[in-house]
Design a protein around this motif. Structure first.
Motif, PDB file in Angstrom:
ATOM      1  N   GLU A 198       0.818  -1.203   0.000  1.00  0.00           N
ATOM      2  CA  GLU A 198       0.000   0.000   0.000  1.00  0.00           C
ATOM      3  C   GLU A 198       0.860   1.265   0.000  1.00  0.00           C
ATOM      4  N   VAL A 199       1.936   1.249   0.773  1.00  0.00           N
ATOM      5  CA  VAL A 199       2.800   2.427   0.857  1.00  0.00           C
ATOM      6  C   VAL A 199       3.641   2.576  -0.405  1.00  0.00           C
ATOM      7  N   ASP A 233      -3.407   7.912   2.262  1.00  0.00           N
ATOM      8  CA  ASP A 233      -4.639   7.308   1.745  1.00  0.00           C
ATOM      9  C   ASP A 233      -4.968   6.004   2.477  1.00  0.00           C
ATOM     10  N   PHE A 234      -3.947   5.168   2.702  1.00  0.00           N
ATOM     11  CA  PHE A 234      -4.204   3.890   3.360  1.00  0.00           C
ATOM     12  C   PHE A 234      -4.566   4.100   4.826  1.00  0.00           C
ATOM     13  N   LYS A 235      -3.900   5.020   5.475  1.00  0.00           N
ATOM     14  CA  LYS A 235      -4.228   5.300   6.879  1.00  0.00           C
ATOM     15  C   LYS A 235      -5.651   5.810   7.013  1.00  0.00           C
ATOM     16  N   ALA A 236      -6.131   6.542   6.039  1.00  0.00           N
ATOM     17  CA  ALA A 236      -7.517   7.019   6.083  1.00  0.00           C
ATOM     18  C   ALA A 236      -8.490   5.843   6.048  1.00  0.00           C
ATOM     19  N   GLN A 237      -8.168   4.832   5.257  1.00  0.00           N
ATOM     20  CA  GLN A 237      -9.019   3.642   5.206  1.00  0.00           C
ATOM     21  C   GLN A 237      -8.965   2.871   6.530  1.00  0.00           C
ATOM     22  N   LEU A 238      -7.777   2.767   7.102  1.00  0.00           N
ATOM     23  CA  LEU A 238      -7.631   2.091   8.394  1.00  0.00           C
ATOM     24  C   LEU A 238      -8.399   2.830   9.483  1.00  0.00           C
ATOM     25  N   GLN A 239      -8.317   4.151   9.467  1.00  0.00           N
ATOM     26  CA  GLN A 239      -9.011   4.955  10.470  1.00  0.00           C
ATOM     27  C   GLN A 239     -10.524   4.811  10.329  1.00  0.00           C
ATOM     28  N   ALA A 240     -11.006   4.785   9.102  1.00  0.00           N
ATOM     29  CA  ALA A 240     -12.445   4.643   8.873  1.00  0.00           C
ATOM     30  C   ALA A 240     -12.946   3.307   9.410  1.00  0.00           C
ATOM     31  N   ASP A 268     -10.326  -6.261   4.025  1.00  0.00           N
ATOM     32  CA  ASP A 268     -11.436  -7.198   3.866  1.00  0.00           C
ATOM     33  C   ASP A 268     -11.460  -8.206   5.011  1.00  0.00           C
ATOM     34  N   ALA A 269     -10.285  -8.728   5.388  1.00  0.00           N
ATOM     35  CA  ALA A 269     -10.214  -9.682   6.494  1.00  0.00           C
ATOM     36  C   ALA A 269     -10.670  -9.053   7.797  1.00  0.00           C
ATOM     37  N   ALA A 300      -1.781  -0.322  13.409  1.00  0.00           N
ATOM     38  CA  ALA A 300      -1.511  -0.538  11.990  1.00  0.00           C
ATOM     39  C   ALA A 300      -1.148   0.770  11.302  1.00  0.00           C
ATOM     40  N   GLN A 301      -1.806   1.843  11.686  1.00  0.00           N
ATOM     41  CA  GLN A 301      -1.495   3.145  11.092  1.00  0.00           C
ATOM     42  C   GLN A 301      -0.080   3.596  11.457  1.00  0.00           C
TER      43      GLN A 301
END
Length: 419
Positions: free
Chosen positions: A43-44, A291-298, A405-406, A263-264
């Protein structure tokens, strides 16, 4: 085009498919250990990184042993990514063999306190004193774990490996329960006399039938276990001696990637490592990480919303992998086994968890996806509950499209218990 087609058809089974799509600059080479590390790095890195995974599908990071080929791949990499020594105990030793002074090493657990205490939510949380220590080895420990109990066996019977004590692990930690049994295909064993010696003193003597297991809770001094085998007439027909070695380390939960906030932080560790190895890609790595951290936070906020008002906050797991996760959302993890996947829970521990399940009306016993579910099935059958799976993501799974997803599937499964 022909070369590309051939290459994609001959992918090494220890390598996840090429994640780079070269847009001008040659992508940096990134080697990761196991699935969450691969996913976060991918992702990074985006298009600027060719990310590979060292462990093949189904391999366990706890017990993995890198080959010379693995060392060579790391040597040829720009960045090496792993979680922690508590998870991949073999990494420090492997890195000593890597000949690349320019290699950037990213340790995901940097900035995270792996020794953070998770306070009990009730008297049963981590209530067991057995099997709860993760095998945190150094190079010397690992070398011993392969062979030392074999070296200390005193076989006075057959040399054809048709008899012996089963259930012996390479080494134990203080508080682990050794569950031992004598089996033989050549001797009609009827009665077993077990003797435990610690520092030259006999501390316990127990007689069992040949069908019964012998349990001993190991102290910091280890123990020598002698068993005398008697046949139906009472005649002493065989004996065996084993040594239980103790290798104490503080109990540490290495499963930080299951905590969506941790994870963030790990994503940031990878971002900084990629920038160090490829300064020209800083803007790309910064944006990808954001962008990926935003998904993790959500998803973290989705967990908070779904679990905040639950009255039943206990969940029972086969493998104690969800300590950080449980702490994050104020849940109570009750583990049948411990942090180590190498030591199975004793029958007494399984019975204890069964009583807790009935007392707290726990509806589901969880086992980790991809693992043997027999222990969870045993408790479920004895308590009339159901079984379900949770992803601990220690191994790559074909039942989830991604880390996110997991973790979304985990939330849905947890709602069966947390309600």
């Amino acid at each position: 085009l022909t070369l590309v087609a051939c290459a994609t058809g001959e992918q090494d089974n220890t390598e996840v498919a090429d994640t780079s799509k070269t847009t001008g600059d040659e992508p940096i080479e990134v080697m990761t250990t196991f699935y969450p590390m691969y996913e976060f790095a991918r992702e990074v890195g985006g298009d600027r990184a060719h990310v590979q995974m060292m462990l093949a599908a189904g391999e366990d990071a706890h017990t993995f042993e890198p080959s010379a080929q693995d060392v060579a791949k790391v040597t040829e990499s720009d960045v090496f990514v792993y979680s922690s020594e508590e998870m991949e105990f073999w990494v420090p030793s492997m890195l000593e063999s890597v000949e690349n002074p320019n290699l950037t090493v990213a340790r995901a657990a940097d900035g995270i306190d792996l020794h953070e205490h998770h306070p009990d939510h009730d008297e049963h949380d981590h209530a067991h004193g057995e099997d709860e220590h993760h095998h945190d080895h150094d190079e010397h420990d690992h070398a011993q774990s392969e062979d030392e109990h074999h070296e200390d066996h005193d076989h006075t019977q057959s040399e054809n490996n048709d008899a012996g004590i089963i259930g012996v692990q390479g080494h134990y930690h203080t508080g682990d329960t050794a569950t031992l049994k004598y089996e033989s295909t050549a001797i009609d064993a009827q009665e077993l006399h077990w003797k435990v010696t610690v520092n030259g003193d006999v501390v316990e003597e127990v007689t069992t039938t040949s069908d019964e297991s012998f349990e001993y809770t190991v102290t910091e001094d280890g123990a020598t276990i002698d068993v005398e085998v008697h046949d139906a007439t009472g005649e002493h027909v065989a004996e065996e001696k084993i040594q239980l070695h103790v290798d104490d380390h503080e109990a540490v939960d290495p499963h930080t990637w299951l905590d969506l906030v941790y994870a963030q932080e790990q994503v940031d560790v990878f971002k900084e490592a990629f920038i160090e190895a490829d300064p020209a890609g800083e803007d790309v790595y910064e944006q990808n990480a954001q962008d990926f951290k935003a998904q993790l936070q959500a998803l973290h906020e989705e967990y908070e919303e779904a679990l905040k008002d639950a009255e039943h906050r206990n969940f029972v797991v086969q493998h104690e992998a969800f300590g950080h996760f449980a702490q994050r959302y104020n849940l109570n993890q009750i583990a049948i086994g411990g942090l180590s996947t190498e030591v199975e829970p004793s029958p007494s521990r399984i019975a204890e968890v069964g009583r807790i399940v009935e007392e707290y009306d726990v509806p589901v016993i969880y086992y980790q996806q991809g693992a043997d579910s027999s222990i969870a099935q045993t408790v479920a059958e004895e308590t009339g509950t159901e079984v379900a799976q949770l992803f601990d993501l220690e191994v790559l799974s074909d039942q989830a499209d991604s880390y996110l997803d997991a973790m979304k599937q985990n939330l849905e499964q947890l709602k069966l218990s947390i309600r």
